[in-house]
Write a protein that holds these residues in place. Sequence first.
Motif, short mmCIF file in Angstrom:
data_model
loop_
_atom_site.label_atom_id
_atom_site.label_comp_id
_atom_site.label_asym_id
_atom_site.label_seq_id
_atom_site.Cartn_x
_atom_site.Cartn_y
_atom_site.Cartn_z
N ASP A 137 -0.56 -0.03 -5.25
CA ASP A 137 -1.07 0.52 -4.71
C ASP A 137 -2.09 0.31 -5.69
O ASP A 137 -2.14 -0.40 -7.03
CB ASP A 137 -1.14 1.85 -4.72
CG ASP A 137 -2.51 2.44 -3.41
OD1 ASP A 137 -1.64 2.64 -2.39
OD2 ASP A 137 -2.33 2.43 -3.49
N THR A 138 -3.62 0.31 -5.01
CA THR A 138 -4.92 0.03 -5.75
C THR A 138 -4.77 2.13 -7.19
O THR A 138 -5.73 2.00 -7.69
CB THR A 138 -6.02 0.65 -5.12
OG1 THR A 138 -5.69 1.08 -4.16
CG2 THR A 138 -6.42 -1.65 -4.73
N GLU A 139 -4.30 2.81 -5.71
CA GLU A 139 -4.21 4.36 -6.77
C GLU A 139 -3.24 4.74 -7.41
O GLU A 139 -1.68 4.85 -7.07
CB GLU A 139 -5.11 4.71 -5.71
CG GLU A 139 -6.05 5.10 -4.65
CD GLU A 139 -7.53 5.37 -5.11
OE1 GLU A 139 -7.33 6.57 -6.01
OE2 GLU A 139 -7.91 4.74 -4.59
N ILE B 231 -6.58 -7.35 2.08
CA ILE B 231 -5.62 -6.97 2.39
C ILE B 231 -4.34 -8.27 2.62
O ILE B 231 -4.08 -8.68 2.25
CB ILE B 231 -5.00 -5.65 2.36
CG1 ILE B 231 -5.52 -4.52 1.14
CG2 ILE B 231 -3.11 -5.27 2.13
CD1 ILE B 231 -5.31 -2.97 1.50
N CYS C 76 0.60 -1.04 -0.25
CA CYS C 76 -0.31 0.11 0.03
C CYS C 76 1.00 1.25 -0.13
O CYS C 76 0.76 1.84 0.67
CB CYS C 76 -0.86 -0.57 1.71
SG CYS C 76 -1.78 -1.42 0.80
N ALA C 77 1.46 1.60 -0.88
CA ALA C 77 2.87 2.55 -1.09
C ALA C 77 2.48 3.81 -0.99
O ALA C 77 3.18 4.66 -0.96
CB ALA C 77 3.13 2.00 -2.38
N GLY C 78 1.10 4.13 -1.53
CA GLY C 78 1.12 5.21 -2.18
C GLY C 78 1.24 6.26 -2.79
O GLY C 78 2.01 5.88 -3.46
N ARG D 253 -1.78 8.58 -6.82
CA ARG D 253 -0.85 8.17 -5.40
C ARG D 253 0.25 8.02 -5.85
O ARG D 253 1.76 8.37 -5.87
CB ARG D 253 -1.42 7.76 -4.56
CG ARG D 253 -2.51 7.54 -3.96
CD ARG D 253 -2.86 6.91 -2.66
NE ARG D 253 -4.90 7.37 -2.38
CZ ARG D 253 -4.93 7.86 -1.30
NH1 ARG D 253 -4.42 7.63 -0.18
NH2 ARG D 253 -6.14 8.47 -0.91
N ASP E 227 0.65 -1.67 5.10
CA ASP E 227 0.47 -0.31 5.77
C ASP E 227 -0.91 0.39 5.36
O ASP E 227 -0.86 0.97 4.16
CB ASP E 227 1.88 1.02 4.71
CG ASP E 227 1.58 2.60 6.09
OD1 ASP E 227 0.79 2.69 7.06
OD2 ASP E 227 2.19 3.33 5.54
N GLY F 144 5.86 6.84 1.01
CA GLY F 144 6.28 7.77 2.15
C GLY F 144 7.76 6.92 2.41
O GLY F 144 9.00 6.66 2.69
N LYS F 145 7.02 5.56 2.74
CA LYS F 145 8.23 4.17 3.51
C LYS F 145 8.33 3.52 2.48
O LYS F 145 9.69 2.96 2.36
CB LYS F 145 6.62 2.50 4.28
CG LYS F 145 5.58 4.14 4.11
CD LYS F 145 5.56 3.88 6.20
CE LYS F 145 4.97 4.67 6.72
NZ LYS F 145 3.86 5.45 6.27
C1 LIG Z 1 -1.96 4.35 5.22
S1 LIG Z 1 -1.82 4.89 2.91
C2 LIG Z 1 -0.75 4.17 2.78
C3 LIG Z 1 0.90 5.22 2.85
C4 LIG Z 1 1.99 5.04 2.13
N1 LIG Z 1 2.47 3.71 2.90
C5 LIG Z 1 3.32 6.07 2.89
O1 LIG Z 1 3.84 5.64 3.55
O2 LIG Z 1 2.77 7.21 2.08
C6 LIG Z 1 -2.91 3.14 2.60
C7 LIG Z 1 -3.11 3.28 1.11
O3 LIG Z 1 -3.04 2.40 1.03
C8 LIG Z 1 -4.29 2.06 -0.80
N2 LIG Z 1 -5.33 1.49 -0.71
C9 LIG Z 1 -6.34 1.50 -0.46
N3 LIG Z 1 -6.59 0.15 -0.42
C10 LIG Z 1 -6.20 -1.15 -1.01
C11 LIG Z 1 -6.17 -1.96 -1.44
N4 LIG Z 1 -7.56 -2.67 -1.48
N5 LIG Z 1 -4.92 -3.20 -1.87
C12 LIG Z 1 -4.00 -1.91 -1.72
N6 LIG Z 1 -4.03 -0.32 -1.47
C13 LIG Z 1 -4.75 -0.09 -1.10
C14 LIG Z 1 -4.77 3.61 -0.82
O4 LIG Z 1 -4.73 4.72 -1.88
C15 LIG Z 1 -3.33 4.22 0.31
O5 LIG Z 1 -2.33 4.55 -0.76
#
Ligand SMILES: C[S@@+](CC[C@H](N)C(=O)[O-])C[C@H]1O[C@@H](n2cnc3c(N)ncnc32)[C@H](O)[C@@H]1O
Length: 439
Positions: free
Chosen positions: A270-272, A351, A241-243, A275, A317, A246-247
């Motif tokens: 990531d799904t988005e 997930i 869930c890299a968005g 992002r 994450d 950041g990580k």
């Molecule tokens: C807490 S944020 C991640 C922040 C990121 N790791 C960082 O350090 O900046 C959660 C992320 O999960 C993604 N997400 C939501 N549903 C998901 C899914 N089903 N599978 C994978 N990623 C998903 C969102 O798009 C979002 O970017």
Amino acid sequence: MTPAARIEAAIYLLEKIDTERRPADDIVRGWIKARRFVGAKDRRALRERVYGILRRRSRLGWHLENENFKASVRGLVIADVILSDRDDPSEIFDGSTHAPKTMNNEEERLALALVGKHLEDPAMPGHVLVEIPDWLANSLKKFLGERFMGEMSALNQPAPMDLRVNLARVTREQAQQSLNKDKVATEPTPLSPMGLRLAAHSDIARTKAFRTGLIEVQDEGSQLLSLMVGAKSGMSVLDYCAGAGGKTLALADRMGLMGGESKGRLVASDTEESRLKRMDRRLERAKLTGLIEHHVLSDGDDWHADNEARFDRVLVDAPCTGTGTWRRHPELKKRLSEERLKDLCATQGEILNKTAPLVKPGGRLVYATCSLLPEENEAQMVAFLKAHTEFEVINWHIVWEEAMPKIPTPEAQRGHYLRLTPARHGTDGFFIAVLARKS
Ligand SMILES: C[S@@+](CC[C@H](N)C(=O)[O-])C[C@H]1O[C@@H](n2cnc3c(N)ncnc32)[C@H](O)[C@@H]1O
């Protein structure tokens, strides 16, 4: 700006924050940026008012309800002027150019009733005093016990700004010196060996250290999470869930990916897509372009099957309520509902089920949230371990000592999982579970 114009701007911004899903920070920053007449003092006053009201909202709202006043942003601001500033709102709400329009009869009635009252009232219930939604209070109280009030008040304080130093490029001291030259004073973070904490908020983006990719803005808790992943040179690592990365960037640093040499495989998914795209600028600054694989997750693709048992480390994450970040994002309190929590818990479970097969035997799945709610944390682990007997928990003390042997383990809630909290550790609230796939 006149004091009244600042109040009018705060009303506009608070209304926008209530109706949009974007972070309050984006909304406030965007508004300020589009107006050249907003000076440094105006910016400070505006932020103090907007964030102050977001942090006093339950108490202000309680007073409105107590006076049978229909909830409105103007009502909250009028109450704040009286209860926090001890000023007369009729001098501000006077209808002059750029000032808020004059108070209507109901607002005047409210103002009159609040004169002489205090922001905190002995009749207020506990959840109002600590500014959390009513429906969350029981679960948190049960979980935190006598630490409830302390943790909740710490969660309602402004957070410091932390930076992560790119240790593959410079030492923490060198980064600190570079920032000093740009008149930004910092202290080493108490726990993270790669963190610097700003003495006061400043515009980091203008510093040479930021422009040249020596530092990134990142809370100390997030830095500790990336260390707890235990990513090393030569490993295959997935940030599921890299968005905006950041990580991922911190993991690349751990793996020594800088400098163009390939020392392992790092995948950010990531799904988005939007992002993931936001990561590009950061990768460029950190000189990591081309060194990290991106994958946009979609239902029905072969990617999961193709990557079965491929990764030494998988970081989840997870998308979560973000309750642990309420210091920085007090607007999230109002946006959270029981239904949203339920949906998020379901997504987290899905997930975890999807990522478990991606871990190599002997590899690790690291599950983390920036939430304090046991529903998103311990309860997820109970369900996962019941369904996935091929995994076992590694106690966080063991992982910490492996990752940061020189840093004593901090005092934390007993149990297998690491919980970082604002009151105990001065970080955002984090939950970190390290699960090993049996060989
Ligand atoms: C807490 S944020 C991640 C922040 C990121 N790791 C960082 O350090 O900046 C959660 C992320 O999960 C993604 N997400 C939501 N549903 C998901 C899914 N089903 N599978 C994978 N990623 C998903 C969102 O798009 C979002 O970017």
